[in-house]
Design a protein around this motif. Sequence first.
Motif, PDB file in Angstrom:
ATOM      1  N   GLU A  20       0.821  -1.213   0.000  1.00  0.00           N
ATOM      2  CA  GLU A  20       0.000   0.000   0.000  1.00  0.00           C
ATOM      3  C   GLU A  20       0.856   1.263   0.000  1.00  0.00           C
ATOM      4  N   ALA A  21       1.987   1.214   0.700  1.00  0.00           N
ATOM      5  CA  ALA A  21       2.884   2.368   0.784  1.00  0.00           C
ATOM      6  C   ALA A  21       3.881   2.406  -0.373  1.00  0.00           C
ATOM      7  N   LEU A  22       3.688   1.529  -1.355  1.00  0.00           N
ATOM      8  CA  LEU A  22       4.566   1.433  -2.529  1.00  0.00           C
ATOM      9  C   LEU A  22       6.015   1.126  -2.160  1.00  0.00           C
ATOM     10  N   GLN A  23       6.221   0.393  -1.088  1.00  0.00           N
ATOM     11  CA  GLN A  23       7.548  -0.056  -0.663  1.00  0.00           C
ATOM     12  C   GLN A  23       7.724  -1.504  -1.116  1.00  0.00           C
ATOM     13  N   TYR A  24       7.883  -1.664  -2.422  1.00  0.00           N
ATOM     14  CA  TYR A  24       7.900  -3.003  -3.000  1.00  0.00           C
ATOM     15  C   TYR A  24       9.123  -3.818  -2.580  1.00  0.00           C
ATOM     16  N   ALA A  25      10.241  -3.176  -2.381  1.00  0.00           N
ATOM     17  CA  ALA A  25      11.444  -3.913  -1.971  1.00  0.00           C
ATOM     18  C   ALA A  25      11.229  -4.566  -0.610  1.00  0.00           C
ATOM     19  N   ASN A  26      10.634  -3.833   0.326  1.00  0.00           N
ATOM     20  CA  ASN A  26      10.357  -4.399   1.655  1.00  0.00           C
ATOM     21  C   ASN A  26       9.323  -5.523   1.569  1.00  0.00           C
ATOM     22  N   ALA A  27       8.305  -5.316   0.724  1.00  0.00           N
ATOM     23  CA  ALA A  27       7.286  -6.354   0.558  1.00  0.00           C
ATOM     24  C   ALA A  27       7.899  -7.618  -0.044  1.00  0.00           C
ATOM     25  N   HIS A  28       8.782  -7.451  -1.031  1.00  0.00           N
ATOM     26  CA  HIS A  28       9.433  -8.612  -1.652  1.00  0.00           C
ATOM     27  C   HIS A  28      10.332  -9.337  -0.655  1.00  0.00           C
ATOM     28  N   LEU A  29      11.031  -8.584   0.169  1.00  0.00           N
ATOM     29  CA  LEU A  29      11.901  -9.199   1.172  1.00  0.00           C
ATOM     30  C   LEU A  29      11.094 -10.044   2.159  1.00  0.00           C
ATOM     31  N   LEU A  30       9.999  -9.486   2.663  1.00  0.00           N
ATOM     32  CA  LEU A  30       9.165 -10.240   3.601  1.00  0.00           C
ATOM     33  C   LEU A  30       8.540 -11.463   2.928  1.00  0.00           C
ATOM     34  N   ALA A  31       8.113 -11.303   1.680  1.00  0.00           N
ATOM     35  CA  ALA A  31       7.542 -12.442   0.956  1.00  0.00           C
ATOM     36  C   ALA A  31       8.583 -13.536   0.750  1.00  0.00           C
ATOM     37  N   ALA A  32       9.826 -13.142   0.450  1.00  0.00           N
ATOM     38  CA  ALA A  32      10.896 -14.132   0.278  1.00  0.00           C
ATOM     39  C   ALA A  32      11.191 -14.856   1.589  1.00  0.00           C
ATOM     40  N   ILE A  33      11.162 -14.124   2.690  1.00  0.00           N
ATOM     41  CA  ILE A  33      11.378 -14.748   3.997  1.00  0.00           C
ATOM     42  C   ILE A  33      10.272 -15.758   4.285  1.00  0.00           C
ATOM     43  N   MET A  34       9.034 -15.396   3.995  1.00  0.00           N
ATOM     44  CA  MET A  34       7.917 -16.325   4.210  1.00  0.00           C
ATOM     45  C   MET A  34       8.026 -17.545   3.302  1.00  0.00           C
ATOM     46  N   LEU A  35       8.486 -17.342   2.075  1.00  0.00           N
ATOM     47  CA  LEU A  35       8.672 -18.457   1.154  1.00  0.00           C
ATOM     48  C   LEU A  35       9.734 -19.417   1.679  1.00  0.00           C
ATOM     49  N   CYS A  36      10.842 -18.871   2.157  1.00  0.00           N
ATOM     50  CA  CYS A  36      11.903 -19.710   2.742  1.00  0.00           C
ATOM     51  C   CYS A  36      11.390 -20.453   3.973  1.00  0.00           C
ATOM     52  N   PHE A  37      10.635 -19.763   4.801  1.00  0.00           N
ATOM     53  CA  PHE A  37      10.055 -20.398   5.986  1.00  0.00           C
ATOM     54  C   PHE A  37       9.155 -21.570   5.582  1.00  0.00           C
ATOM     55  N   SER A  38       8.343 -21.364   4.545  1.00  0.00           N
ATOM     56  CA  SER A  38       7.445 -22.430   4.086  1.00  0.00           C
ATOM     57  C   SER A  38       8.230 -23.635   3.595  1.00  0.00           C
ATOM     58  N   PHE A  39       9.294 -23.379   2.816  1.00  0.00           N
ATOM     59  CA  PHE A  39      10.112 -24.489   2.333  1.00  0.00           C
ATOM     60  C   PHE A  39      10.786 -25.232   3.477  1.00  0.00           C
ATOM     61  N   ILE A  40      11.254 -24.497   4.477  1.00  0.00           N
ATOM     62  CA  ILE A  40      11.898 -25.141   5.631  1.00  0.00           C
ATOM     63  C   ILE A  40      10.901 -26.023   6.368  1.00  0.00           C
ATOM     64  N   VAL A  41       9.676 -25.524   6.564  1.00  0.00           N
ATOM     65  CA  VAL A  41       8.642 -26.323   7.236  1.00  0.00           C
ATOM     66  C   VAL A  41       8.331 -27.580   6.427  1.00  0.00           C
ATOM     67  N   LEU A  42       8.161 -27.425   5.117  1.00  0.00           N
ATOM     68  CA  LEU A  42       7.843 -28.587   4.284  1.00  0.00           C
ATOM     69  C   LEU A  42       9.001 -29.584   4.218  1.00  0.00           C
ATOM     70  N   LEU A  43      10.233 -29.096   4.146  1.00  0.00           N
ATOM     71  CA  LEU A  43      11.380 -30.010   4.160  1.00  0.00           C
ATOM     72  C   LEU A  43      11.493 -30.739   5.489  1.00  0.00           C
ATOM     73  N   GLY A  44      11.238 -30.028   6.576  1.00  0.00           N
ATOM     74  CA  GLY A  44      11.243 -30.671   7.889  1.00  0.00           C
ATOM     75  C   GLY A  44      10.178 -31.743   7.988  1.00  0.00           C
ATOM     76  N   LEU A  45       8.997 -31.449   7.472  1.00  0.00           N
ATOM     77  CA  LEU A  45       7.915 -32.429   7.478  1.00  0.00           C
ATOM     78  C   LEU A  45       8.263 -33.626   6.603  1.00  0.00           C
ATOM     79  N   TYR A  46       8.845 -33.361   5.437  1.00  0.00           N
ATOM     80  CA  TYR A  46       9.257 -34.448   4.550  1.00  0.00           C
ATOM     81  C   TYR A  46      10.304 -35.332   5.229  1.00  0.00           C
ATOM     82  N   GLY A  47      11.276 -34.698   5.892  1.00  0.00           N
ATOM     83  CA  GLY A  47      12.295 -35.467   6.609  1.00  0.00           C
ATOM     84  C   GLY A  47      11.702 -36.293   7.737  1.00  0.00           C
TER      85      GLY A  47
END
Length: 101
Positions: free
Chosen positions: A60-87
């Motif tokens: 909303e504040a047009l701070q796309y770099a910050n939004a992309h960074l947070l989205a990337a962190i959430m994506l990494c978190f999701s992959f870590i959770v799924l890899l942990g579950l797979y393991g």
Amino acid sequence: AGPFDRFFSVVLPLAKPGFITATILGFAHTVGEFGIVLMMGGSIPQETRVVSIQIYDHVEALQYANAHLLAAIMLCFSFIVLLGLYGFQRKRSGVGLHYGG
């Protein structure tokens, strides 16, 4: 053995991996759920701050770099959770374990 003894000594131990998997996947799904956060927690500034609302505020504040960074962190978190579950599932099912003899 009585029904309660059978339930607690046979059924629950067999269902334990399913309960753990459901808990982890439920948690991972809820972390990214945007609508339920707004419905249940509201969007009270400086009080109910979750990542999905923070991403929305950055966009909303047009701070796309910050939004992309947070989205990337959430994506990494999701992959870590799924890899942990797979393991966990691989370890639990014994896939890949070789018994030499």
